[in-house]
Design a protein around this motif. Structure first.
Motif, short mmCIF file in Angstrom:
data_model
loop_
_atom_site.label_atom_id
_atom_site.label_comp_id
_atom_site.label_asym_id
_atom_site.label_seq_id
_atom_site.Cartn_x
_atom_site.Cartn_y
_atom_site.Cartn_z
N TRP A 174 -40.08 -42.90 -31.96
CA TRP A 174 -39.49 -41.93 -31.04
C TRP A 174 -39.90 -42.24 -29.62
O TRP A 174 -40.94 -42.85 -29.35
N SER A 175 -39.08 -41.80 -28.67
CA SER A 175 -39.43 -41.92 -27.25
C SER A 175 -39.63 -40.56 -26.61
O SER A 175 -40.00 -40.46 -25.45
N ALA A 176 -39.36 -39.49 -27.35
CA ALA A 176 -39.51 -38.14 -26.82
C ALA A 176 -39.71 -37.18 -27.99
O ALA A 176 -39.51 -37.53 -29.16
N GLY A 177 -40.11 -35.95 -27.66
CA GLY A 177 -40.36 -34.96 -28.70
C GLY A 177 -41.69 -35.23 -29.37
O GLY A 177 -42.69 -35.51 -28.71
N ALA A 178 -41.71 -35.15 -30.68
CA ALA A 178 -42.89 -35.43 -31.52
C ALA A 178 -44.00 -34.39 -31.37
O ALA A 178 -45.01 -34.47 -32.06
N ASN A 179 -43.82 -33.42 -30.49
CA ASN A 179 -44.87 -32.42 -30.30
C ASN A 179 -44.50 -31.06 -30.86
O ASN A 179 -45.24 -30.10 -30.70
N GLY A 180 -43.36 -30.96 -31.55
CA GLY A 180 -42.92 -29.68 -32.07
C GLY A 180 -43.90 -29.06 -33.05
O GLY A 180 -44.09 -27.84 -33.09
N TRP A 181 -44.58 -29.92 -33.84
CA TRP A 181 -45.53 -29.41 -34.81
C TRP A 181 -46.65 -28.62 -34.14
O TRP A 181 -47.16 -27.63 -34.69
N TRP A 182 -47.04 -29.05 -32.93
CA TRP A 182 -48.15 -28.39 -32.24
C TRP A 182 -47.78 -26.96 -31.89
O TRP A 182 -48.57 -26.03 -32.07
N PHE A 183 -46.56 -26.77 -31.39
CA PHE A 183 -46.11 -25.43 -31.01
C PHE A 183 -45.98 -24.53 -32.25
O PHE A 183 -46.31 -23.35 -32.21
N LEU A 184 -45.50 -25.10 -33.36
CA LEU A 184 -45.37 -24.33 -34.59
C LEU A 184 -46.74 -23.95 -35.14
O LEU A 184 -46.98 -22.80 -35.51
N ASP A 185 -47.66 -24.92 -35.18
CA ASP A 185 -48.99 -24.66 -35.72
C ASP A 185 -49.77 -23.65 -34.90
O ASP A 185 -50.65 -22.95 -35.41
N ASN A 186 -49.46 -23.58 -33.60
CA ASN A 186 -50.18 -22.66 -32.72
C ASN A 186 -49.40 -21.38 -32.42
O ASN A 186 -49.77 -20.62 -31.52
N ASN A 187 -48.32 -21.16 -33.18
CA ASN A 187 -47.54 -19.92 -33.07
C ASN A 187 -47.09 -19.62 -31.64
O ASN A 187 -47.11 -18.47 -31.19
N GLU A 188 -46.68 -20.68 -30.94
CA GLU A 188 -46.18 -20.49 -29.58
C GLU A 188 -44.78 -19.88 -29.62
O GLU A 188 -44.01 -20.10 -30.57
N PRO A 189 -44.40 -19.10 -28.59
CA PRO A 189 -43.06 -18.50 -28.55
C PRO A 189 -41.97 -19.58 -28.56
O PRO A 189 -42.19 -20.71 -28.14
N LEU A 190 -40.80 -19.20 -29.03
CA LEU A 190 -39.68 -20.14 -29.12
C LEU A 190 -39.38 -20.78 -27.77
O LEU A 190 -39.19 -22.00 -27.67
N ALA A 191 -39.34 -19.97 -26.70
CA ALA A 191 -39.01 -20.50 -25.37
C ALA A 191 -40.02 -21.55 -24.93
O ALA A 191 -39.65 -22.58 -24.33
N THR A 192 -41.28 -21.33 -25.22
CA THR A 192 -42.32 -22.29 -24.85
C THR A 192 -42.17 -23.58 -25.65
O THR A 192 -42.28 -24.69 -25.11
N ALA A 193 -41.92 -23.44 -26.95
CA ALA A 193 -41.76 -24.61 -27.81
C ALA A 193 -40.59 -25.47 -27.36
O ALA A 193 -40.71 -26.70 -27.23
N VAL A 194 -39.46 -24.84 -27.10
CA VAL A 194 -38.27 -25.60 -26.71
C VAL A 194 -38.47 -26.27 -25.36
O VAL A 194 -38.10 -27.43 -25.16
N ALA A 195 -39.08 -25.55 -24.41
CA ALA A 195 -39.33 -26.14 -23.09
C ALA A 195 -40.29 -27.32 -23.20
O ALA A 195 -40.09 -28.36 -22.57
N GLY A 196 -41.32 -27.16 -24.01
CA GLY A 196 -42.29 -28.24 -24.18
C GLY A 196 -41.68 -29.49 -24.76
O GLY A 196 -42.04 -30.61 -24.40
N ILE A 197 -40.74 -29.32 -25.70
CA ILE A 197 -40.05 -30.47 -26.30
C ILE A 197 -39.02 -31.04 -25.32
O ILE A 197 -38.92 -32.25 -25.13
N ARG A 198 -38.31 -30.15 -24.67
CA ARG A 198 -37.20 -30.57 -23.79
C ARG A 198 -37.67 -31.50 -22.68
O ARG A 198 -37.03 -32.52 -22.39
N TYR A 199 -38.79 -31.18 -22.06
CA TYR A 199 -39.19 -31.92 -20.87
C TYR A 199 -39.93 -33.22 -21.19
O TYR A 199 -40.46 -33.87 -20.30
#
Length: 268
Positions: free
Chosen positions: A187-212
């Motif tokens: 991969w060249s982007a993403g790959a961090n979605g598991w971190w947001f899920l494991d840490n129960n981050e809000p949906l908006a935070t998870a999507v922004a973190g992956i998007r950028y």
């Protein structure tokens, strides 16, 4: 003057979260030199602006992006993700460990093929996953060829694409993959979605973190097997990138889909 700090700047909070997750997901050194490793899409062609500079106007979406997933469970999440991809006429690649192929997931593989997605291997063992940096040659070979045998028995064909667990690869592991006829996909982007899920981050935070994590040039983005995140992510980024199938992304026309199409025909 207002001092920009983490406390009073929501964008900085999201950036720091994304950076922490990205660093956590990139803790292995990747050393490869083979031409049969793909980690991004080919650069798209875009006409020259008529003036010195043409700002984004909503009709300049050309950068190619391809979505990959690295799990086919839970099945209900994958089913919902396939519905979202179908609604947007978007093709993805699904990589999987063959110990997760069973009576519940096999129909999902058939649907993936029927709807034009690409199937790839991650080896045999999902628990534990095998990190190629620390496994000897025999164990790596067993993961690759054992999964090939499992695919052949379960769905009648052997995928040519392989995504090493954790994105962990060195020149030794790559030589073994090459010997077994695999195209390695990173991969060249993403790959961090598991971190947001494991840490129960809000949906908006998870999507922004992956998007950028995705550059404007496009690339191959690894999304988590979470239908809510996938749907919201595509809703936000749809105007800016052109989502394409694996072959269009890499210029490997027909190569990855050939066996899958045969599987689709023989299984009906």
């Amino acid at each position: 003057r207002t001092r920009i700090t983490q406390k009073n700047n929501p964008r900085m909070n999201i950036f720091n979260l994304a950076l922490s997750a990205l660093l956590a997901s990139s803790s292995v050194l990747i050393v490869v030199s083979s031409s049969d490793v793909v980690h991004s899409c080919n650069l798209a062609e875009k006409p020259e602006p008529t003036g010195p500079y043409q700002a984004y106007s909503g009709d300049t979406k050309v950068a190619h992006t391809h979505i990959i997933f690295e799990d086919i469970t839970p099945a209900d999440e994958v089913e919902s993700i396939l519905n979202t991809l179908k609604a947007r006429n978007t093709k993805a690649s699904f990589f999987m460990h063959t110990d997760k192929i069973d009576d519940e997931t096999k129909p999902l593989l058939q649907r993936m093929v029927d709807e034009g997605h690409t199937i790839g291997s991650k080896g045999q063992s999902s628990n534990p996953q095998v990190n190629f940096l620390y496994a000897n040659n025999t164990y790596i070979e067993q993961q690759i060829t054992g999964a090939d045998s499992d695919f052949k028995e379960a769905i009648g064909f052997v995928p040519s694409l392989y995504a090493p667990s954790f994105g962990a690869l060195d020149s030794r592991g790559q030589k073994i993959l090459n010997k077994n006829g695999k195209t390695t996909v990173m991969w060249s982007a993403g790959a961090n979605g598991w971190w947001f899920l494991d840490n129960n981050e809000p949906l908006a935070t998870a999507v922004a973190g992956i998007r950028y994590t995705l550059p404007e040039a496009g690339g191959i983005i690894l999304l988590p097997t979470n239908a809510e995140i996938v749907d919201e992510y595509l809703s936000q980024v749809w105007p800016y990138w052109k989502f394409v199938d694996f072959d269009t992304c890499t210029g490997r026309s027909g190569k990855s889909a050939k066996a899958a199409k045969a599987f689709g025909k023989s299984s009906k």
